[in-house]
Design a protein around this motif. Structure first.
Motif, short mmCIF file in Angstrom:
data_model
loop_
_atom_site.label_atom_id
_atom_site.label_comp_id
_atom_site.label_asym_id
_atom_site.label_seq_id
_atom_site.Cartn_x
_atom_site.Cartn_y
_atom_site.Cartn_z
N ALA A 109 -26.62 -37.18 -26.40
CA ALA A 109 -25.91 -38.35 -25.88
C ALA A 109 -26.59 -38.98 -24.69
N GLY A 110 -27.53 -38.26 -24.05
CA GLY A 110 -28.24 -38.82 -22.90
C GLY A 110 -27.54 -38.64 -21.59
N ASP A 111 -26.51 -37.80 -21.54
CA ASP A 111 -25.80 -37.55 -20.29
C ASP A 111 -26.44 -36.39 -19.53
N PRO A 112 -26.31 -36.37 -18.20
CA PRO A 112 -26.74 -35.20 -17.45
C PRO A 112 -25.90 -33.99 -17.84
N ALA A 113 -26.47 -32.81 -17.77
CA ALA A 113 -25.76 -31.60 -18.17
C ALA A 113 -24.45 -31.44 -17.43
N THR A 114 -24.40 -31.88 -16.18
CA THR A 114 -23.18 -31.80 -15.38
C THR A 114 -22.02 -32.51 -16.04
N LEU A 115 -22.30 -33.53 -16.85
CA LEU A 115 -21.26 -34.34 -17.47
C LEU A 115 -21.20 -34.13 -18.98
N SER A 116 -21.84 -33.09 -19.47
CA SER A 116 -21.98 -32.88 -20.91
C SER A 116 -21.00 -31.82 -21.42
N VAL A 120 -16.23 -19.52 -12.74
CA VAL A 120 -16.20 -20.84 -12.10
C VAL A 120 -17.51 -21.59 -12.37
N VAL A 121 -17.39 -22.83 -12.77
CA VAL A 121 -18.55 -23.72 -12.93
C VAL A 121 -18.47 -24.77 -11.82
N VAL A 122 -19.52 -24.86 -11.03
CA VAL A 122 -19.58 -25.81 -9.93
C VAL A 122 -20.71 -26.79 -10.18
N THR A 123 -20.49 -28.05 -9.88
CA THR A 123 -21.55 -29.04 -10.02
C THR A 123 -22.59 -28.85 -8.92
N ASP A 124 -23.80 -29.32 -9.17
CA ASP A 124 -24.71 -29.57 -8.07
C ASP A 124 -24.13 -30.76 -7.30
N SER A 125 -24.69 -31.07 -6.16
CA SER A 125 -24.13 -32.14 -5.33
C SER A 125 -23.97 -33.43 -6.13
N LEU A 126 -22.79 -34.01 -6.04
CA LEU A 126 -22.52 -35.25 -6.75
C LEU A 126 -23.10 -36.47 -6.04
N VAL A 138 -27.18 -37.47 -11.16
CA VAL A 138 -25.86 -37.57 -11.77
C VAL A 138 -25.24 -38.96 -11.59
N ARG A 139 -25.88 -39.80 -10.78
CA ARG A 139 -25.32 -41.12 -10.48
C ARG A 139 -26.04 -42.25 -11.22
N THR A 140 -27.10 -41.90 -11.95
CA THR A 140 -27.93 -42.93 -12.60
C THR A 140 -27.16 -43.69 -13.67
N LYS A 141 -26.36 -42.99 -14.44
CA LYS A 141 -25.74 -43.59 -15.62
C LYS A 141 -24.31 -44.06 -15.37
N TYR A 142 -23.60 -43.39 -14.43
CA TYR A 142 -22.19 -43.69 -14.20
C TYR A 142 -21.91 -43.92 -12.72
N GLY A 143 -20.83 -44.61 -12.43
CA GLY A 143 -20.43 -44.84 -11.05
C GLY A 143 -19.77 -43.63 -10.43
N ASP A 144 -19.65 -43.64 -9.11
CA ASP A 144 -19.11 -42.48 -8.39
C ASP A 144 -17.65 -42.22 -8.70
N ASP A 166 -15.36 -26.87 -12.96
CA ASP A 166 -14.21 -26.47 -12.16
C ASP A 166 -14.25 -27.01 -10.74
N GLN A 167 -15.41 -26.88 -10.08
CA GLN A 167 -15.55 -27.32 -8.69
C GLN A 167 -16.47 -28.54 -8.64
N LEU A 168 -16.01 -29.56 -7.91
CA LEU A 168 -16.76 -30.81 -7.74
C LEU A 168 -17.37 -30.79 -6.35
N LEU A 169 -18.69 -30.69 -6.29
CA LEU A 169 -19.38 -30.43 -5.03
C LEU A 169 -19.86 -31.70 -4.35
N ASN A 170 -19.39 -31.91 -3.15
CA ASN A 170 -19.97 -32.86 -2.21
C ASN A 170 -20.17 -34.28 -2.77
N PRO A 171 -19.12 -34.93 -3.24
CA PRO A 171 -19.27 -36.31 -3.70
C PRO A 171 -19.66 -37.22 -2.54
#
Length: 618
Positions: free
Chosen positions: A310-317, A334-340, A345-351, A364-369
């Motif tokens: 699909a072309g999405d980053p793994a964080t959003l897959s 627990v699955v935690v994102t790398d820094s948002l 992770v921001r190339t394809k979608y908005g914050d 599970d955990q959303l890191l540092n948006p």
């Protein structure tokens, strides 16, 4: 501030560290809630049906806003939870809309906070412990208040948020060169004990990426090496080490960031591995981490078309995180994102879309948006609008609370009295770090037996080279540290910093200084064919003075420096690794490290100059 001094709470005039009586009072509400339904609550490894019933009962009493907050791990500026410096208050207001960590917890009910040195969270051990206790006090004092899971990136080597006087160990590739799983486990256990004594209970380490690309700009020496089985063994050992000390380890960056020439902080990497190659290479250390009982796994902001077209980053897959990580690999931690805030992770979608899509993928955990307000409200809106269900949030919150329960945070979230003094930077820990470092330095070139240098014929040593930004709390720039270590070993060594891109005038100055030396030690930092560092080394070699090169980051520099008399790989410019290199140069120890990655020829990258496992000794 004096080391060991308590941070004052400007609201009360008392120290930030609560008494044992206030600890029991503050945690009583949580304990009572967990014990509801009969029986006294006792912290135990999460995930048992008995424990889950109590955690689900706790979740059922949370508001939607509180549930959303539990999913976020956020940065905050300042050395104190309630009384940071004015500059940090200003930064918090600008980026987060709150003044202090205490206000952050109260407004957003965040489940986690991440510490950074640049955010002024890590000035000294006692200050860090007091900050941690201040955050816990602020959170537990709220209605239905829960303890905060405090985290940091303490990989050691080139990535360490907590510096001296805490014990700093060799980084991953250095440990890979040492080859001892027991050393890796010991380093994790000691480092974990020190983090726990600071109130930091989740460490974003170890790196599980297999570094097969010498041009990798973001992983490199943060990886244990290029052999997936060897990396897997070291990862599993470090997981067990950290977690035996009561700190949650975090293997990263799933599904594997080791073969990329793009930094996901600034771009969107694409990994072209086939599904079969991924399974045989990238997946191996993550499988080992899961078998070792890893508490959390961090995602990568990379595209892997073979795993998700699909072309999405793994964080959003969803296919990668739920289909592969949860389903095929059977991971339910627990699955935690790398820094948002990273570009990958921001190339394809908005914050506003990123956190929602991450949760839908299985995070599970959303890191540092970049904007907590935008991200927090986006998740809240997605639940109210039906895109996310509250039941989906409950799944992640249960995993997070299981981890907090396992770590004992639901029983007592505070740093024990005297833990810093008993644990952090002790002589025993520092000796352990030096012993481990002594087994990591790798000797690749030693023409005519130049090393070890003789104190009789090479007494006057000039130390030049790259001086990247020193790690927190180091004894100075790498040239200074190396020169001091050699002087302490009986040489007369002087330091001259030439930087990573020396000018012609700087090169001339170094060459002139070499004329009065018996030997030159030059620290190199990622040398390329067109690098001014290469010119510097060539000019120094041309003087006829013996030249010893020490790679203070990636070990691949040797391919660009054929003229040096001796070449060592130290894998980092931290004090502990530089002292180890100095001991090898002086002959105080014999080098025993072996290359954990291959080094290709500079003129023909298809040919291996030094294979995995290569290393000289004397």
């Amino acid at each position: 501030m004096r080391e060991g001094a308590h941070v004052r709470d400007s609201g009360t005039g008392s120290t930030a560290r609560p008494s044992r009586r206030s600890v029991l009072t503050a945690t009583a509400g949580v304990t009572a809630a967990l014990a509801a339904g009969g029986g006294a609550y006792a912290a135990a490894p999460g995930g048992t049906p008995h424990d889950d019933r109590r955690l689900r009962a706790l979740i059922s009493r949370m508001t939607l806003e509180e549930k959303v907050g539990q999913l976020f791990v956020m940065r905050v500026y300042g050395h104190s939870a309630t009384a940071p410096d004015q500059a940090d208050i200003d930064a918090n207001l600008k980026e987060i809309g709150v003044r202090t960590a205490a206000e952050l917890v109260a407004k957003y009910r965040v489940g986690g906070i991440i510490y950074f040195a640049w955010a002024h969270n890590t000035r000294s051990p006692q200050q860090i412990a007091d900050l941690s206790d201040g955050i816990q006090k602020a959170s537990l004092g709220l209605p239905r208040g829960l303890p905060v899971l405090i985290s940091t990136d303490q990989e050691h080597g080139i990535v360490a948020r907590v510096g001296k006087p805490a014990t700093l160990f060799p980084g991953a590739m250095a440990l890979g060169a040492g080859g001892s799983r027991e050393d890796a486990r010991t380093a994790g256990r000691v480092a974990g004990a020190e983090l726990r004594a600071l109130g930091i209970r989740q460490d974003y380490a170890p790196v599980a990426d297999v570094n097969v690309n010498p041009a990798n700009p973001v992983i490199g020496v943060r990886s244990f090496g290029a052999d997936p089985e060897a990396v897997a063994g070291m990862v599993a050992a470090q997981v067990k080490g950290y977690q035996s000390a009561g700190v949650a380890a975090t293997s990263k960056h799933f599904p594997g960031h080791g073969d990329t020439a793009v930094d996901s902080h600034t771009g969107f990497p694409v990994i072209g591995h086939s599904r079969e190659l991924w399974s045989e290479l990238d997946a191996v250390p993550f499988r080992a981490a899961i078998r070792a009982g890893i508490d959390s796994i961090m995602t990568a902001h990379i595209m892997v078309p073979a795993l998700d077209p699909a072309g999405d980053p793994a964080t959003l897959s969803h296919p990668i995180l739920t289909g592969i990580l949860r389903g095929e690999l059977g991971y339910d931690g627990v699955v935690v994102t790398d820094s948002l805030g990273m570009e990958g992770v921001r190339t394809k979608y908005g914050d506003d879309r990123v956190p929602v899509l991450a949760l839908k993928a299985g995070v599970d955990q959303l890191l540092n948006p970049p904007s907590l307000d935008v991200a927090w409200n986006a998740v809240l809106t997605a639940v109210r609008g039906g895109e996310l269900t509250e039941a989906r949030l409950d799944e992640s919150i249960l995993r997070i609370l299981r981890l907090k329960s396992k770590l004992g945070l639901l029983r007592d979230a505070y740093v024990p009295d005297g833990a810093v003094e008993r644990t952090v930077g002790t002589r025993a820990h520092l000796r352990t770090a030096d012993r481990i470092a002594a087994r990591t330095t790798t000797l690749l070139v030693n023409k005519d037996g130049l090393l070890p240098l003789s104190r009789r014929t090479h007494r006057n040593v000039l130390v030049v080279g790259a001086d990247p930004a020193s790690p927190s709390g180091s004894d100075g720039p790498p040239t200074t540290v190396l020169a001091a270590a050699l002087t302490g070993l009986g040489f007369s060594a002087t330091a001259l910093s030439t930087g990573t891109a020396p000018s012609q005038a700087t090169v001339d100055k170094a060459v002139a200084a070499a004329g009065g030396a018996d030997a030159v030690v030059v620290g190199t930092y990622n040398v390329t064919a067109t690098s001014a560092q290469r010119t510097l080394v060539e000019r120094l070699v041309a003087t006829g003075v013996p030249v010893v090169a020490v790679a203070i980051r990636n070990p691949y520099d040797v391919a660009q420096l054929p003229g040096v008399g001796a070449y060592l790989a130290a894998y980092s410019w931290t004090d502990v690794e530089l002292r180890a290199a100095a001991r090898v140069i002086a002959g105080a120890v014999s080098p025993t490290g072996k290359l954990p990655v291959p080094v290709q020829r500079a003129d023909d990258p298809a040919q291996v100059l030094y294979p995995v496992g290569y290393g000289l000794s004397y």
